[in-house]
Scaffold this active site. Sequence first.
Site, PDB file in Angstrom:
ATOM      1  N   CYS A   1     108.950 -14.845 -31.997  1.00 44.95           N
ATOM      2  CA  CYS A   1     108.806 -13.419 -31.175  1.00 44.95           C
ATOM      3  C   CYS A   1     110.639 -12.602 -30.790  1.00 44.95           C
ATOM      4  O   CYS A   1     110.815 -13.735 -29.739  1.00 44.95           O
ATOM      5  CB  CYS A   1     107.553 -13.310 -30.686  1.00 44.95           C
ATOM      6  SG  CYS A   1     106.803 -11.871 -29.812  1.00 44.95           S
TER       7      CYS A   1
ATOM      8  N   CYS B   1     110.255 -12.466 -25.657  1.00 44.39           N
ATOM      9  CA  CYS B   1     110.603 -12.731 -24.875  1.00 44.39           C
ATOM     10  C   CYS B   1     111.776 -13.797 -25.328  1.00 44.39           C
ATOM     11  O   CYS B   1     111.322 -13.877 -26.340  1.00 44.39           O
ATOM     12  CB  CYS B   1     109.950 -13.946 -23.942  1.00 44.39           C
ATOM     13  SG  CYS B   1     108.470 -13.031 -23.683  1.00 44.39           S
TER      14      CYS B   1
ATOM     15  N   CYS C   1      99.486 -12.778 -25.874  1.00 40.26           N
ATOM     16  CA  CYS C   1     101.080 -12.565 -25.010  1.00 40.26           C
ATOM     17  C   CYS C   1     100.391 -13.210 -24.131  1.00 40.26           C
ATOM     18  O   CYS C   1      99.277 -12.886 -23.294  1.00 40.26           O
ATOM     19  CB  CYS C   1     101.303 -11.039 -25.352  1.00 40.26           C
ATOM     20  SG  CYS C   1     102.754 -11.277 -24.530  1.00 40.26           S
TER      21      CYS C   1
ATOM     22  N   GLN D   1     106.813   2.056 -13.437  1.00 43.64           N
ATOM     23  CA  GLN D   1     107.844   0.649 -13.494  1.00 43.64           C
ATOM     24  C   GLN D   1     106.706  -0.035 -14.329  1.00 43.64           C
ATOM     25  O   GLN D   1     105.380  -0.420 -14.130  1.00 43.64           O
ATOM     26  CB  GLN D   1     108.104   0.478 -12.370  1.00 43.64           C
ATOM     27  CG  GLN D   1     109.438   1.203 -11.203  1.00 43.64           C
ATOM     28  CD  GLN D   1     110.052   0.617 -12.038  1.00 43.64           C
ATOM     29  OE1 GLN D   1     110.595  -0.082 -13.078  1.00 43.64           O
ATOM     30  NE2 GLN D   1     111.571   1.449 -11.692  1.00 43.64           N
TER      31      GLN D   1
ATOM     32  N   CYS E   1     118.209  -0.649 -14.881  1.00 43.17           N
ATOM     33  CA  CYS E   1     117.661  -1.876 -15.530  1.00 43.17           C
ATOM     34  C   CYS E   1     118.443  -2.780 -15.979  1.00 43.17           C
ATOM     35  O   CYS E   1     118.223  -3.189 -17.390  1.00 43.17           O
ATOM     36  CB  CYS E   1     116.248  -1.212 -16.236  1.00 43.17           C
ATOM     37  SG  CYS E   1     116.729  -0.224 -17.215  1.00 43.17           S
TER      38      CYS E   1
HETATM   39  C1  LIG Z   1     113.826   3.642 -14.950  1.00 41.51           C
HETATM   40  S1  LIG Z   1     112.859   5.496 -15.207  1.00 41.51           S
HETATM   41  C2  LIG Z   1     112.414   5.617 -12.864  1.00 41.51           C
HETATM   42  C3  LIG Z   1     111.853   5.862 -12.428  1.00 41.51           C
HETATM   43  C4  LIG Z   1     111.497   6.159 -11.553  1.00 41.51           C
HETATM   44  N1  LIG Z   1     111.951   6.458 -10.441  1.00 41.51           N
HETATM   45  C5  LIG Z   1     110.617   5.415 -11.000  1.00 41.51           C
HETATM   46  O1  LIG Z   1     110.594   4.156 -10.411  1.00 41.51           O
HETATM   47  O2  LIG Z   1     108.957   5.396 -11.806  1.00 41.51           O
HETATM   48  C6  LIG Z   1     114.149   6.382 -15.219  1.00 41.51           C
HETATM   49  C7  LIG Z   1     114.175   8.287 -15.235  1.00 41.51           C
HETATM   50  O3  LIG Z   1     115.183   8.574 -15.327  1.00 41.51           O
HETATM   51  C8  LIG Z   1     114.142   9.896 -16.533  1.00 41.51           C
HETATM   52  N2  LIG Z   1     115.218  10.015 -16.977  1.00 41.51           N
HETATM   53  C9  LIG Z   1     116.283  10.384 -18.279  1.00 41.51           C
HETATM   54  N3  LIG Z   1     117.566  10.507 -18.369  1.00 41.51           N
HETATM   55  C10 LIG Z   1     117.521  11.567 -17.424  1.00 41.51           C
HETATM   56  C11 LIG Z   1     118.519  12.488 -17.413  1.00 41.51           C
HETATM   57  N4  LIG Z   1     120.064  13.274 -17.884  1.00 41.51           N
HETATM   58  N5  LIG Z   1     118.216  13.266 -16.113  1.00 41.51           N
HETATM   59  C12 LIG Z   1     116.757  13.081 -15.400  1.00 41.51           C
HETATM   60  N6  LIG Z   1     116.189  11.787 -16.115  1.00 41.51           N
HETATM   61  C13 LIG Z   1     116.437  10.936 -16.597  1.00 41.51           C
HETATM   62  C14 LIG Z   1     113.452   9.572 -17.465  1.00 41.51           C
HETATM   63  O4  LIG Z   1     112.138  10.387 -18.083  1.00 41.51           O
HETATM   64  C15 LIG Z   1     112.474   8.399 -16.483  1.00 41.51           C
HETATM   65  O5  LIG Z   1     111.525   8.377 -16.119  1.00 41.51           O
END
Ligand SMILES: C[S@@+](CC[C@H](N)C(=O)[O-])C[C@H]1O[C@@H](n2cnc3c(N)ncnc32)[C@H](O)[C@@H]1O
Length: 448
Positions: A78, A81, A158, A282, A405
Site C-alpha cells: 500500500c 504508510c 486501515c 487538519q 507540512c
Molecule cells: C495547510 S492549510 C492551513 C489551514 C489552517 N491554518 C488550519 O490550520 O486549519 C492551507 C490553507 O491554505 C489555503 N491556500 C492555498 N493557497 C493559498 C493562497 N495562495 N492564499 C491563501 N490561501 C491559500 C488552502 O485553502 C488551505 O485552507
Amino acid sequence: MLEQNSIHTVDFTDMTHDAMGVAKIDGFPIFVKNAMKGEKARIRITKVNKNFAFGHLDKIIQESPFRKAPICEHYYECGGCNIMHMNYEMQLGFKRHRVKETLKRIGGIDIEVANTVGMNNPYYYRNKAMVPFGMANGKIVAGFYKPKSHEIVDIRRCHIFPKYYSDIVRHLKILFQQYKISVYDEEKQEGLVRGAMIRSSEKKGETMVVIVTENGKIPAKNEIIEDLVERFPTIKSVILNIAQDKGTFRLGRKSKVLYGEDLLHEELLGLEFRVSHASFFQVNPEQTETLYKKAIEYADLKKNDVVVDAYCGIGAIGLAAAGSVDTVIGFDVSKSAIKNAAKNAEVNHITNAQFINGKAEDVLPKLNHKKIDAIFIDPPRKGCDKSFLQTVVATNIKTIIYISCNVSTFSRDMSILASKGYKLEKITPFDMFPQTSHIETVAKITKI
Ligand SMILES: C[S@@+](CC[C@H](N)C(=O)[O-])C[C@H]1O[C@@H](n2cnc3c(N)ncnc32)[C@H](O)[C@@H]1O
C-alpha cells in the site's frame, strides 16, 4: 556499472527524506524501500539511473534494533504508510533528524531542533480518508493506490483512520453491487463512482460521507442513504460530489447535499468549529490542539496586538488566538473555508476577528493596517508565494509563526526570510502523520 537484477550485500548508512534506506556500492548510491540505517541486507537492483539506482530488499542480514513488524497486513503493497516498519521512537527521531538536515541543506541554517512531539497512540488518528474505488478482475476494490501507481490496494482494514471507516467502505462496496451501480474503471475510463471521502469528529460523534461520482447522479440514492444511516448512526451528512478529472482520485468542484447539511461540527481548544466537505481541516485533531497551543505560545501575544492568520482555513488558529489580542485578520483562497471561518467566529461569540477571501499574496499588500505585530503563516505543501514573503518583510512584521507540512519548502522560504534580516529562533516538529514520513513543524521567526 551496476546491472539491473544483480544481487548485492550492502550496508545502509543513511535514509532519504521519504525513508528509503541508502547504501553505496563503489560510491554509487542505491535507494531501497523499507531498509533502515544501520542494517545489512541482500538487495536486488531494480532500476539504474545515471547518478543513482533503486533496489529491492530481498533479505535482511543484520536487523536494526529499531525495526518493528508492521501491524497492517497491506503495508508492503500500500502507498498509504511508509514508515510502519520503524518503531515509534525511531519514527520520531527520523523526523527530527530530517528537519535538522533539510534546514541545513536547503536553508543553510544550522539550529537545534526540539524533539518531535509524538502521540500516545500513533494509530487510528486521521479524521479524514480519501478512498478511490475501482474495478479489478470484475470485482469492486477500494483502498489506497500502490506507491507511484494508480493500482488500488483493496484494503480490509486501515490502521491510520478509525476502524469504522473501513466498515463504511466495505458496506459501500456491498451497496454499489446490490444496486448495480457501476464503479469507475480507469483502464476503460468508464463507470460512475470514483470513490468516497469520509470525514469525522470523534469528539462530537459525527461522520460525513462524500460519494464522488463522474456525473453527479447516483441510482437508488434514497435506499443507499437509509441503509448507511441506519447501519452507521454517526453519519450526519451524505454529499454527492462530481469529479470528471480522469487522473488521480480527488474531489471535484461541484457537489450537492443528499442528506443532512454540508457541515461537520468539531471542537478544538474549547472552541466550536464547523467544517464543510470542501474546506481544509487538519487531519489529526489530537495533535492539532497541541500544535496550535505551541504556535500561540511561540507568538507571545499581547493584549494590544494586531495578528494576521494567513492561509487561515476555517479560522482555527486565529480564533484560538483572538482572546489574547486586540484584532485578528485571517485570509484564505477557499470560499467555503472563509464562510466557515466567519461562522466559527460568530458561534464562538468572537467579535475581534475578520476573515477575507483571497490569495495571501493579494490580500496582505492591500491590508494597509498601521501595524501588524505577529503573523501566523500556514501554507499548503508548496509553501509561500515569493511576493507574499516580500510583503511580510516590507510590512516589518516582527514575529512570524510559520506552520509547515513540508520542511523542504519551509527551508526555502526560511532562507528568503533569513536573507532579509529574520532569524529562525526555534522549531518543533509535530507528528501529525504517524506511520508516514510526512512532517509538520512550528517555527518562531523574529526580525533581528
Ligand atoms: C495547510 S492549510 C492551513 C489551514 C489552517 N491554518 C488550519 O490550520 O486549519 C492551507 C490553507 O491554505 C489555503 N491556500 C492555498 N493557497 C493559498 C493562497 N495562495 N492564499 C491563501 N490561501 C491559500 C488552502 O485553502 C488551505 O485552507
